[in-house]
Design an enzyme around this catalytic site. Sequence first.
Site, mmCIF file in Angstrom:
data_model
loop_
_atom_site.group_PDB
_atom_site.id
_atom_site.type_symbol
_atom_site.label_atom_id
_atom_site.label_comp_id
_atom_site.label_asym_id
_atom_site.label_seq_id
_atom_site.Cartn_x
_atom_site.Cartn_y
_atom_site.Cartn_z
ATOM 1 N N THR A 1 68.972 26.153 59.844
ATOM 2 C CA THR A 1 68.252 27.245 60.502
ATOM 3 C C THR A 1 68.850 27.565 61.867
ATOM 4 O OG1 THR A 1 66.127 27.768 61.557
ATOM 5 C CG2 THR A 1 66.610 25.458 61.262
ATOM 6 N N ASP A 2 68.665 28.791 62.305
ATOM 7 C CA ASP A 2 69.125 29.168 63.650
ATOM 8 C C ASP A 2 68.336 28.443 64.746
ATOM 9 O OD1 ASP A 2 66.692 30.546 63.399
ATOM 10 O OD2 ASP A 2 67.514 32.513 63.873
ATOM 11 N N GLU A 3 67.171 27.878 64.375
ATOM 12 C CA GLU A 3 66.343 27.227 65.399
ATOM 13 C C GLU A 3 67.007 25.997 65.988
ATOM 14 O OE1 GLU A 3 62.177 26.922 64.796
ATOM 15 O OE2 GLU A 3 62.060 28.749 63.615
ATOM 16 N N TYR B 1 60.231 20.328 64.595
ATOM 17 C CA TYR B 1 60.856 20.868 63.375
ATOM 18 C C TYR B 1 62.351 21.084 63.577
ATOM 19 C CZ TYR B 1 62.657 24.537 60.327
ATOM 20 O OH TYR B 1 63.459 25.270 59.486
ATOM 21 N N LYS C 1 65.706 19.277 61.931
ATOM 22 C CA LYS C 1 66.759 20.020 61.202
ATOM 23 C C LYS C 1 68.119 19.766 61.857
ATOM 24 C CE LYS C 1 66.483 22.532 58.166
ATOM 25 N NZ LYS C 1 66.516 22.357 56.683
HETATM 26 P P1 NAD Z 1 59.033 26.027 52.243
HETATM 27 O O1 NAD Z 1 58.171 25.211 53.142
HETATM 28 O O2 NAD Z 1 58.494 27.283 51.668
HETATM 29 O O3 NAD Z 1 59.515 25.141 51.004
HETATM 30 C C1 NAD Z 1 59.898 23.795 51.139
HETATM 31 C C2 NAD Z 1 59.901 23.152 49.753
HETATM 32 O O4 NAD Z 1 60.356 21.785 49.907
HETATM 33 C C3 NAD Z 1 58.511 23.096 49.108
HETATM 34 O O5 NAD Z 1 58.585 23.508 47.762
HETATM 35 C C4 NAD Z 1 58.125 21.616 49.205
HETATM 36 O O6 NAD Z 1 57.283 21.188 48.152
HETATM 37 C C5 NAD Z 1 59.491 20.958 49.145
HETATM 38 N N1 NAD Z 1 59.473 19.609 49.753
HETATM 39 C C6 NAD Z 1 58.916 19.261 50.946
HETATM 40 N N2 NAD Z 1 59.080 17.933 51.142
HETATM 41 C C7 NAD Z 1 59.771 17.456 50.075
HETATM 42 C C8 NAD Z 1 60.255 16.157 49.718
HETATM 43 N N3 NAD Z 1 60.046 15.083 50.497
HETATM 44 N N4 NAD Z 1 60.952 16.021 48.556
HETATM 45 C C9 NAD Z 1 61.161 17.100 47.746
HETATM 46 N N5 NAD Z 1 60.697 18.338 48.026
HETATM 47 C C10 NAD Z 1 60.019 18.517 49.183
HETATM 48 O O7 NAD Z 1 60.365 26.281 53.069
HETATM 49 P P2 NAD Z 1 61.310 27.580 53.116
HETATM 50 O O8 NAD Z 1 60.767 28.519 54.099
HETATM 51 O O9 NAD Z 1 61.582 28.007 51.719
HETATM 52 O O10 NAD Z 1 62.630 26.921 53.734
HETATM 53 C C11 NAD Z 1 63.580 26.281 52.881
HETATM 54 C C12 NAD Z 1 64.714 25.727 53.733
HETATM 55 O O11 NAD Z 1 65.320 26.794 54.464
HETATM 56 C C13 NAD Z 1 64.261 24.713 54.766
HETATM 57 O O12 NAD Z 1 65.225 23.676 54.823
HETATM 58 C C14 NAD Z 1 64.225 25.483 56.079
HETATM 59 O O13 NAD Z 1 64.514 24.645 57.167
HETATM 60 C C15 NAD Z 1 65.335 26.504 55.855
HETATM 61 N N6 NAD Z 1 65.171 27.805 56.560
HETATM 62 C C16 NAD Z 1 64.007 28.517 56.451
HETATM 63 C C17 NAD Z 1 63.903 29.761 57.067
HETATM 64 C C18 NAD Z 1 62.652 30.594 56.942
HETATM 65 O O14 NAD Z 1 62.568 31.651 57.591
HETATM 66 N N7 NAD Z 1 61.677 30.230 56.138
HETATM 67 C C19 NAD Z 1 64.979 30.263 57.801
HETATM 68 C C20 NAD Z 1 66.152 29.497 57.893
HETATM 69 C C21 NAD Z 1 66.230 28.274 57.261
HETATM 70 O O1 TDX Z 2 49.940 33.426 63.270
HETATM 71 C C1 TDX Z 2 51.060 33.524 63.832
HETATM 72 N N1 TDX Z 2 51.173 34.307 64.950
HETATM 73 C C2 TDX Z 2 52.345 34.452 65.627
HETATM 74 O O2 TDX Z 2 52.414 35.155 66.652
HETATM 75 C C3 TDX Z 2 52.230 32.842 63.343
HETATM 76 C C4 TDX Z 2 52.141 31.975 62.110
HETATM 77 C C5 TDX Z 2 53.402 33.017 64.030
HETATM 78 N N2 TDX Z 2 53.470 33.777 65.152
HETATM 79 C C6 TDX Z 2 54.764 33.946 65.834
HETATM 80 C C7 TDX Z 2 55.522 32.662 66.131
HETATM 81 C C8 TDX Z 2 56.965 33.097 65.996
HETATM 82 O O3 TDX Z 2 57.438 33.632 67.223
HETATM 83 O O4 TDX Z 2 55.582 34.682 64.939
HETATM 84 C C9 TDX Z 2 56.940 34.204 64.950
HETATM 85 C C10 TDX Z 2 57.307 33.739 63.552
HETATM 86 O O5 TDX Z 2 56.555 32.574 63.285
HETATM 87 P P1 TDX Z 2 56.700 31.772 61.902
HETATM 88 O O6 TDX Z 2 56.489 32.730 60.782
HETATM 89 O O7 TDX Z 2 55.851 30.553 61.978
HETATM 90 O O8 TDX Z 2 58.259 31.421 61.895
HETATM 91 P P2 TDX Z 2 59.178 30.631 62.945
HETATM 92 O O9 TDX Z 2 58.391 29.686 63.771
HETATM 93 O O10 TDX Z 2 60.020 31.642 63.668
HETATM 94 O O11 TDX Z 2 60.098 29.769 61.942
HETATM 95 C C11 TDX Z 2 60.583 30.348 60.696
HETATM 96 O O12 TDX Z 2 61.909 30.795 60.842
HETATM 97 C C12 TDX Z 2 62.914 29.842 61.001
HETATM 98 C C13 TDX Z 2 60.504 29.347 59.570
HETATM 99 O O13 TDX Z 2 59.164 28.899 59.427
HETATM 100 C C14 TDX Z 2 61.445 28.181 59.815
HETATM 101 O O14 TDX Z 2 61.416 27.303 58.698
HETATM 102 C C15 TDX Z 2 62.837 28.740 59.966
HETATM 103 O O15 TDX Z 2 63.740 27.697 60.299
#
Ligand code: NAD
Ligand code: TDX
Length: 340
Positions: free
Chosen positions: A128-130, A155, A159
Amino acid sequence: MKKQKVLVTGGAGFIGGNFVQYMVNKYPEYDIYNLDLLTYAGDLTKHREIEEKPNYNFVQADIADKEAIMALFEKEKFDYVVHFAAESHVDRSITNPEIFVLTNVLGTQVLLDAAKEYKISKFVHVSTDEVYGELDFDPTTFFTEETPLQPNSPYSASKASSDLLVRAYHETFHLPINITRCSNNYGPYHFPEKLIPLTISRVVNDEKVPVYGDGKNIRDWLHVLDHCAAIDLVLHEGVNGEVYNVGGHNERTNLEVVKTIISTLGKSEELIEFVQDRLGHDKRYAIDPTKLERLGWIPTYTFETGIAQTIQWYLDNKDWWEQILSGEYQSYFEKQYILK
Ligand code: NAD
Ligand code: TDX
């Protein structure tokens, strides 16, 4: 010719789930294995349309369970691993950091050991970019692959730790790896605790939308299918050992995102409720994707086309997110796979 076997971890989650469907449909000649523990974020109902396909397989396991993971690699002899499984919600990492270290750090190390032992051809670590921390509001600054890692939340720290382990297995054991670092994703099957799906579901139901702080924090949004295409490209064409940033230059403040959703749904901005800010809330993320573009990746969605498609998807698939909100989705695995 032997069929290529691809292990996708976290394939019941949001991005992993979209990626599993993308791979099962695009590569009928590959065997796709979805390995997932099915935590609260794991939902198998989304795979109803592919679960009977001959190239789709599901395994319930914990990536941190060394014995189970080694036994699976011994049995299946995977060619590729694409690693999504993680605890992914920043707010949860602030209230309960421990599981983030166990899953994201220890779980990744267990997978790396198995990948090394069974000599897989490529391990793609989805990060992730985070991990780069935060940028200020100067719109000319971006995260590149050379930006130092400065994670701010438990988090992103977990990562970043996993990224360093992946890098170390490449340096020490010559494990063939890539690391991708993507900006915020959105699109179908996004779990409704994250900003965009939470806002859509709340606005549809005329409920208040909590906006943290002043709503001016900026995120760089990418449609999940553009992310899937990026990972597919890196899996097949990524230069061994390299990191690739993924993002489409779609920066928006949180308030802009929420207002876009409210106006698309024809509702009132009175639904916005400013609430206490997130602890350590990163100000701004913005990705420079030049390196991935040079590899041949072009995103297909702008934020305008992607958010319109996503809002329509949530309107068309209310059943899906209602059974997520009610918790009903958690009994699907038992009903469909165990009792069948
Ligand atoms: P998500 O939380 O929707 O899904 C995570 C999945 O991993 C779930 O199905 C969960 O059951 C499974 N999981 C959790 N713990 C586990 C374990 N111990 N063993 C096996 N499975 C397990 O997450 P997401 O938003 O789909 O993100 C997926 C990946 O992409 C993550 O690694 C996250 O860091 C990365 N990522 C997410 C975003 C975003 O915006 N959501 C952006 C950049 C990178
Ligand atoms: O209720 C809310 N109100 C609000 O203002 C929530 C849930 C979030 N926010 C803000 C926090 C963040 O600035 O919105 C922005 C986005 O929040 P999230 O959807 O929780 O995402 P973020 O924290 O940016 O992280 C997501 O992007 C990077 C994913 O959850 C991560 O897994 C990924 O690495």
